[in-house]
Design a protein around this motif. Structure first.
Motif, mmCIF file in Angstrom:
data_model
loop_
_atom_site.group_PDB
_atom_site.id
_atom_site.type_symbol
_atom_site.label_atom_id
_atom_site.label_comp_id
_atom_site.label_asym_id
_atom_site.label_seq_id
_atom_site.Cartn_x
_atom_site.Cartn_y
_atom_site.Cartn_z
ATOM 1 N N SER A 45 41.674 35.306 30.737
ATOM 2 C CA SER A 45 40.671 35.131 31.814
ATOM 3 C C SER A 45 39.285 34.940 31.112
ATOM 4 O O SER A 45 38.301 34.742 31.929
ATOM 5 C CB SER A 45 40.880 36.418 32.619
ATOM 6 O OG SER A 45 40.591 37.464 32.035
ATOM 7 N N ARG A 86 44.808 51.775 41.722
ATOM 8 C CA ARG A 86 44.266 51.072 42.976
ATOM 9 C C ARG A 86 43.186 50.158 42.169
ATOM 10 O O ARG A 86 43.118 48.946 42.734
ATOM 11 C CB ARG A 86 43.608 51.907 44.048
ATOM 12 C CG ARG A 86 42.949 50.978 45.114
ATOM 13 C CD ARG A 86 43.807 49.971 45.820
ATOM 14 N NE ARG A 86 43.174 49.335 46.726
ATOM 15 C CZ ARG A 86 43.566 48.269 47.171
ATOM 16 N NH1 ARG A 86 44.471 47.750 46.468
ATOM 17 N NH2 ARG A 86 42.946 47.470 48.036
ATOM 18 N N GLU A 98 44.833 47.232 40.813
ATOM 19 C CA GLU A 98 45.091 46.144 41.809
ATOM 20 C C GLU A 98 44.007 45.464 42.509
ATOM 21 O O GLU A 98 44.080 44.408 42.145
ATOM 22 C CB GLU A 98 45.746 46.997 42.896
ATOM 23 C CG GLU A 98 47.429 47.623 42.643
ATOM 24 C CD GLU A 98 47.651 48.676 43.547
ATOM 25 O OE1 GLU A 98 46.885 48.846 44.621
ATOM 26 O OE2 GLU A 98 48.913 49.066 43.623
ATOM 27 N N LEU A 99 42.835 45.974 42.463
ATOM 28 C CA LEU A 99 41.577 45.455 42.812
ATOM 29 C C LEU A 99 41.202 44.429 41.895
ATOM 30 O O LEU A 99 40.816 43.294 41.992
ATOM 31 C CB LEU A 99 40.536 46.387 43.255
ATOM 32 C CG LEU A 99 40.738 47.462 44.446
ATOM 33 C CD1 LEU A 99 39.425 48.333 44.667
ATOM 34 C CD2 LEU A 99 40.842 46.573 45.640
ATOM 35 N N ALA A 150 43.097 43.130 39.480
ATOM 36 C CA ALA A 150 44.229 41.847 39.323
ATOM 37 C C ALA A 150 43.813 40.921 40.600
ATOM 38 O O ALA A 150 44.073 39.828 40.222
ATOM 39 C CB ALA A 150 45.435 42.746 39.590
ATOM 40 N N ALA A 151 43.188 41.347 41.692
ATOM 41 C CA ALA A 151 42.781 40.302 42.772
ATOM 42 C C ALA A 151 41.961 39.500 42.636
ATOM 43 O O ALA A 151 41.785 38.440 42.917
ATOM 44 C CB ALA A 151 42.626 41.212 44.001
ATOM 45 N N GLU A 152 41.224 40.083 41.454
ATOM 46 C CA GLU A 152 39.999 39.270 40.991
ATOM 47 C C GLU A 152 40.288 38.247 39.684
ATOM 48 O O GLU A 152 39.374 37.643 39.243
ATOM 49 C CB GLU A 152 38.775 40.058 40.827
ATOM 50 C CG GLU A 152 38.245 40.782 41.978
ATOM 51 C CD GLU A 152 37.149 41.832 41.506
ATOM 52 O OE1 GLU A 152 36.627 41.657 40.549
ATOM 53 O OE2 GLU A 152 36.552 42.592 42.658
ATOM 54 N N GLY A 153 41.525 38.377 39.327
ATOM 55 C CA GLY A 153 42.055 37.740 38.337
ATOM 56 C C GLY A 153 41.831 38.372 36.909
ATOM 57 O O GLY A 153 41.946 37.952 35.805
ATOM 58 N N GLU A 198 43.480 41.154 34.497
ATOM 59 C CA GLU A 198 44.623 41.808 34.315
ATOM 60 C C GLU A 198 44.487 42.824 33.367
ATOM 61 O O GLU A 198 44.234 42.628 32.151
ATOM 62 C CB GLU A 198 45.852 40.801 34.057
ATOM 63 C CG GLU A 198 46.084 39.490 34.916
ATOM 64 C CD GLU A 198 46.792 40.085 36.205
ATOM 65 O OE1 GLU A 198 47.446 41.361 35.989
ATOM 66 O OE2 GLU A 198 46.675 39.553 36.915
#
Length: 418
Positions: free
Chosen positions: A354, A382, A385-386, A388-391, A393
């Motif tokens: 990324s 959490r 997870e947040l 990861a949702a933005e790319g 990792e």
């Protein structure tokens, strides 16, 4: 005669080379004092001091405070001195040591896994682990170059001779303290609650951030070495010529010279040449650094891109050790304020491709937590997870590390405060 002349020329070249290396190794704040010492020992070397007064506008108390701060070395300068014996050997071990130093964070922890560093240098992970262990044992205070809180505390206990099996069990399961409390940690470690209480009391006396006791580049104590302004085509870099010490060779009348005067003349010329080489290397390295981190000067720390000493070395053609020396103690003033050049180096957070820097992750986590509901704080899981949702990792453990470095306590502690 020819052999003697060649020998003398070799000595002069060796002196110039050693001088160039010594000047490169000096932080900008110490360069003037070193040149002054050389000028005091050589009657033909004239030092032109900076025009701007270093202490202008400061009272006596400000000066005393500044002098006290300057007496405390930076973390990088400290470990470079402590590991000088390893760095002087050259070869794969020295390169690994230098790379490990380049990944040190202000806390004193290591910012990247030694295996990743080893792959970039073409070395094995086993070799990197062995070098890291040697560095951890040589560097003081104990705890420097740790990869986690548990390892940092373990290194300090190991030095004290107090790393017994019970303490190892506690350190290996510290995560239980956050999720389940002392009882859960005692059960997982297989020890009684009284024994755990004694272990935790000892751990609280240790230093979880041994690097924080060192002076990071005394920003308020002196003017910056370069200034970056935002122009229509991006950052524009200007070096502080007025604040840079300069040297020249004193004029000599024509006529024969004594051997002592001839030697002094050669050394004075060598100093001028070495300073010119330093300034040239400095300009190239800093220009490359500013260009590679141009987004930082426009958008702030969250825009820092992953950047290592090796990247600047590849762009400029200098060895990574030269780049490291040039950055040592160099200050840059820009739209975001004054920053140490080394702070613009930033490792990547993962191998996901990324291109995300650790600074950006820390800034994003801080932003999320500042906006959270105090009655329902965001957990580390959490957070991962947040991101990861933005790319981005990162593991839960890495999210916890960046959260702690950003100055936020655990979700359980934040809930209690609410």
């Amino acid at each position: 005669m020819a052999v003697a002349l060649a020998h003398q020329q070799g000595l002069r070249q060796g002196f110039a080379l050693r001088l160039s290396v010594s000047l490169l190794a000096l932080p900008a704040a110490e360069l003037e004092a070193h040149l002054a010492a050389l000028a005091a020992a050589n009657p033909l070397l004239v030092l032109a001091r900076p025009r701007a007064g270093r202490w202008s506008g400061q009272g006596a108390s400000d000066r005393l405070e500044a002098m006290a701060a300057e007496a405390q070395p930076s973390l990088i300068a400290h470990v470079m001195q402590e590991l000088h014996g390893l760095l002087a050997r050259d070869g794969p071990e020295a390169r690994l040591v230098l790379a490990l130093i380049g990944e040190l964070e202000p806390t004193g922890w290591l910012g990247r896994a030694p295996g990743e560093i080893a792959r970039e240098l073409g070395e094995s992970a086993e070799t990197a682990e062995a070098v890291l262990r040697k560095v951890q044992r040589m560097a003081s205070p104990a705890g420097l170059f740790a990869r986690s809180l548990g390892e940092c505390l373990a290194l300090q206990l190991e030095e004290e001779g107090a790393l017994d099996p019970q303490m190892r069990a506690v350190l290996g399961n510290l995560g239980e303290l956050e999720t389940g409390g002392p009882r859960a940690l005692a059960r997982r470690a297989g020890i009684g609650e009284e024994v755990l209480a004694a272990c935790l009391a000892r751990l609280r006396r240790l230093d979880p951030k041994p690097g924080a006791r060192f002076q990071d580049d005394p920003v308020p104590m002196r003017p910056p070495d370069a200034v970056v302004a935002l122009g229509p085509e991006g950052p524009e870099l200007a070096f502080g010529q007025e604040a840079q010490p300069r040297v020249r060779v004193a004029a000599l009348p024509p006529g024969p010279r004594s051997p002592e005067m001839a030697a002094a003349l050669k050394e004075a010329r060598a100093v001028c040449q070495a300073l010119e080489l330093r300034q040239g290397a400095l300009r190239e390295v800093i220009a490359a650094l500013v260009s590679m981190q141009k987004d930082y000067f426009r958008d702030g720390r969250a825009a820092l891109r992953p950047l290592r000493l090796a990247d600047i070395a590849a762009a400029t053609g200098f060895h990574a050790s030269t780049v490291s020396r040039v950055l040592n103690g160099f200050l840059i003033e820009g739209p975001q304020g004054i920053v140490a050049a080394r702070d613009l180096l930033c490792g990547a957070v993962s191998k996901s491709g990324s291109g995300c820097s650790s600074a950006r992750v820390g800034a994003r986590i801080a932003e999320i937590l500042r906006r959270e509901d105090p009655a329902a704080p965001v957990s580390d899981t959490r957070l991962a997870e947040l991101l990861a949702a933005e790319g981005i990792e990162v593991s839960r453990r890495m999210a916890a590390r960046y959260r702690a470095r950003s100055g936020f306590a655990s979700a359980a502690s934040r809930r209690l405060r609410a």
